[in-house]
Design a protein around this motif. Structure first.
Motif, PDB file in Angstrom:
ATOM      1  N   GLY A  32    -105.391 -71.625  47.302  1.00 54.64           N
ATOM      2  CA  GLY A  32    -106.013 -72.321  46.114  1.00 54.64           C
ATOM      3  C   GLY A  32    -106.255 -71.158  45.177  1.00 54.64           C
ATOM      4  O   GLY A  32    -107.019 -70.248  45.587  1.00 54.64           O
ATOM      5  N   VAL A  33    -105.688 -71.163  43.755  1.00 53.26           N
ATOM      6  CA  VAL A  33    -105.984 -70.035  42.964  1.00 53.26           C
ATOM      7  C   VAL A  33    -106.458 -70.584  41.522  1.00 53.26           C
ATOM      8  O   VAL A  33    -105.917 -71.735  41.036  1.00 53.26           O
ATOM      9  CB  VAL A  33    -104.739 -69.206  42.401  1.00 53.26           C
ATOM     10  CG1 VAL A  33    -105.096 -68.211  41.588  1.00 53.26           C
ATOM     11  CG2 VAL A  33    -104.272 -68.707  43.701  1.00 53.26           C
ATOM     12  N   GLN A  34    -107.674 -70.029  41.104  1.00 53.09           N
ATOM     13  CA  GLN A  34    -108.093 -70.786  39.748  1.00 53.09           C
ATOM     14  C   GLN A  34    -108.350 -69.573  38.827  1.00 53.09           C
ATOM     15  O   GLN A  34    -108.949 -68.505  39.514  1.00 53.09           O
ATOM     16  CB  GLN A  34    -109.622 -71.523  40.111  1.00 53.09           C
ATOM     17  CG  GLN A  34    -109.937 -72.063  38.975  1.00 53.09           C
ATOM     18  CD  GLN A  34    -111.355 -73.040  39.181  1.00 53.09           C
ATOM     19  OE1 GLN A  34    -111.955 -72.555  40.308  1.00 53.09           O
ATOM     20  NE2 GLN A  34    -111.806 -73.881  38.230  1.00 53.09           N
ATOM     21  N   ILE A  35    -108.100 -69.673  37.596  1.00 55.51           N
ATOM     22  CA  ILE A  35    -108.309 -68.626  36.745  1.00 55.51           C
ATOM     23  C   ILE A  35    -109.296 -69.157  35.590  1.00 55.51           C
ATOM     24  O   ILE A  35    -109.504 -70.121  35.205  1.00 55.51           O
ATOM     25  CB  ILE A  35    -107.065 -67.834  36.058  1.00 55.51           C
ATOM     26  CG1 ILE A  35    -106.227 -67.749  36.899  1.00 55.51           C
ATOM     27  CG2 ILE A  35    -107.248 -66.773  34.926  1.00 55.51           C
ATOM     28  CD1 ILE A  35    -104.617 -67.493  36.440  1.00 55.51           C
ATOM     29  N   PHE A  36    -110.459 -68.168  35.287  1.00 55.53           N
ATOM     30  CA  PHE A  36    -111.370 -68.393  34.532  1.00 55.53           C
ATOM     31  C   PHE A  36    -111.218 -67.771  33.191  1.00 55.53           C
ATOM     32  O   PHE A  36    -110.987 -66.453  33.342  1.00 55.53           O
ATOM     33  CB  PHE A  36    -112.734 -68.401  35.108  1.00 55.53           C
ATOM     34  CG  PHE A  36    -113.089 -69.015  36.394  1.00 55.53           C
ATOM     35  CD1 PHE A  36    -113.290 -70.559  36.386  1.00 55.53           C
ATOM     36  CD2 PHE A  36    -112.874 -68.340  37.530  1.00 55.53           C
ATOM     37  CE1 PHE A  36    -113.814 -71.292  37.605  1.00 55.53           C
ATOM     38  CE2 PHE A  36    -113.140 -69.192  38.942  1.00 55.53           C
ATOM     39  CZ  PHE A  36    -113.460 -70.469  38.772  1.00 55.53           C
ATOM     40  N   ASP A  37    -111.857 -68.231  32.031  1.00 51.81           N
ATOM     41  CA  ASP A  37    -112.072 -67.346  30.792  1.00 51.81           C
ATOM     42  C   ASP A  37    -113.362 -66.543  31.127  1.00 51.81           C
ATOM     43  O   ASP A  37    -114.265 -66.903  32.054  1.00 51.81           O
ATOM     44  CB  ASP A  37    -111.789 -68.252  29.614  1.00 51.81           C
ATOM     45  CG  ASP A  37    -112.974 -69.225  29.411  1.00 51.81           C
ATOM     46  OD1 ASP A  37    -114.203 -69.066  30.156  1.00 51.81           O
ATOM     47  OD2 ASP A  37    -112.879 -70.012  28.517  1.00 51.81           O
ATOM     48  N   SER A  38    -113.889 -65.900  29.900  1.00 53.14           N
ATOM     49  CA  SER A  38    -115.185 -64.850  30.135  1.00 53.14           C
ATOM     50  C   SER A  38    -116.188 -65.872  30.274  1.00 53.14           C
ATOM     51  O   SER A  38    -117.314 -65.473  30.824  1.00 53.14           O
ATOM     52  CB  SER A  38    -115.119 -63.963  28.951  1.00 53.14           C
ATOM     53  OG  SER A  38    -115.126 -64.610  27.951  1.00 53.14           O
ATOM     54  N   GLY A  39    -116.203 -67.345  29.837  1.00 54.62           N
ATOM     55  CA  GLY A  39    -117.365 -68.203  29.861  1.00 54.62           C
ATOM     56  C   GLY A  39    -117.424 -68.757  31.151  1.00 54.62           C
ATOM     57  O   GLY A  39    -118.358 -69.535  31.377  1.00 54.62           O
ATOM     58  N   GLY A  40    -116.414 -68.661  32.141  1.00 52.66           N
ATOM     59  CA  GLY A  40    -116.447 -69.087  33.428  1.00 52.66           C
ATOM     60  C   GLY A  40    -115.780 -70.497  33.455  1.00 52.66           C
ATOM     61  O   GLY A  40    -115.737 -71.319  34.428  1.00 52.66           O
ATOM     62  N   TYR A  41    -115.167 -70.994  32.142  1.00 46.65           N
ATOM     63  CA  TYR A  41    -114.321 -72.294  32.140  1.00 46.65           C
ATOM     64  C   TYR A  41    -112.996 -72.133  32.694  1.00 46.65           C
ATOM     65  O   TYR A  41    -112.336 -70.815  32.545  1.00 46.65           O
ATOM     66  CB  TYR A  41    -114.327 -72.583  30.805  1.00 46.65           C
ATOM     67  CG  TYR A  41    -115.592 -73.057  30.434  1.00 46.65           C
ATOM     68  CD1 TYR A  41    -115.908 -74.083  30.645  1.00 46.65           C
ATOM     69  CD2 TYR A  41    -116.193 -72.106  29.444  1.00 46.65           C
ATOM     70  CE1 TYR A  41    -117.190 -74.853  30.077  1.00 46.65           C
ATOM     71  CE2 TYR A  41    -117.724 -72.364  29.089  1.00 46.65           C
ATOM     72  CZ  TYR A  41    -118.074 -73.929  29.409  1.00 46.65           C
ATOM     73  OH  TYR A  41    -119.233 -74.153  28.873  1.00 46.65           O
TER      74      TYR A  41
END
Length: 149
Positions: free
Chosen positions: A31-40
């Protein structure tokens, strides 16, 4: 290594610096998840969705994650967002228990199809704070992961 040279060449041609990560993660069994700088969440692969039983809620930020906070791991998550690679210990994560920072519809959806899973998370910054891709570091980490598999 020819493969890494190819990745370097391809990554230099991409307009979206995260596209390389998305392409590499798309068919990963992990499982891979990418976040933006706000953690979203800006990306989660199919393995992520299968593991949790649902994609990440659109209004959820990992920086305010109540489950990670309750597990005493939020400071480690913040370290990752400050630029460090961080390994979280194995802990139980039940997406059905989210009650804050997500919409009522998303909460109800997670209650129906979400799962409780034991997870081990590695948080790897792939862009600098200014949005510059960290390709050399990313490729070095990918090589290490491939060599250890």
């Amino acid at each position: 290594m020819n493969c890494l040279n190819d990745l370097n060449r391809i990554s230099a041609q991409l307009e979206d610096p995260l596209q390389l990560v998305k392409v590499l993660a798309a068919d990963s069994p992990l499982g891979v998840q990418i976040f933006d700088s706000g953690g979203y969440s800006v990306y989660a692969n199919e393995a992520y969705t299968k593991m949790y039983g649902a994609p990440p809620p659109s209004t959820f930020s990992v920086l305010t994650d109540e489950i990670v906070t309750a597990a005493g791991l939020i400071d480690l998550v913040r370290q990752a967002f400050a630029g460090q690679t961080v390994q979280l210990p194995v802990f139980w994560y039940d997406v059905r228990s989210h009650s804050k920072n997500i919409s009522l519809d998303e909460r109800e959806h997670l209650q129906r199809i979400g799962k409780n899973v034991a997870i081990e998370i590695r948080l790897v910054p792939v862009v600098d704070r200014d949005g510059t891709a960290k390709y050399e570091e990313l490729l070095r980490k990918l090589r290490a992961m491939l060599n250890s598999a």
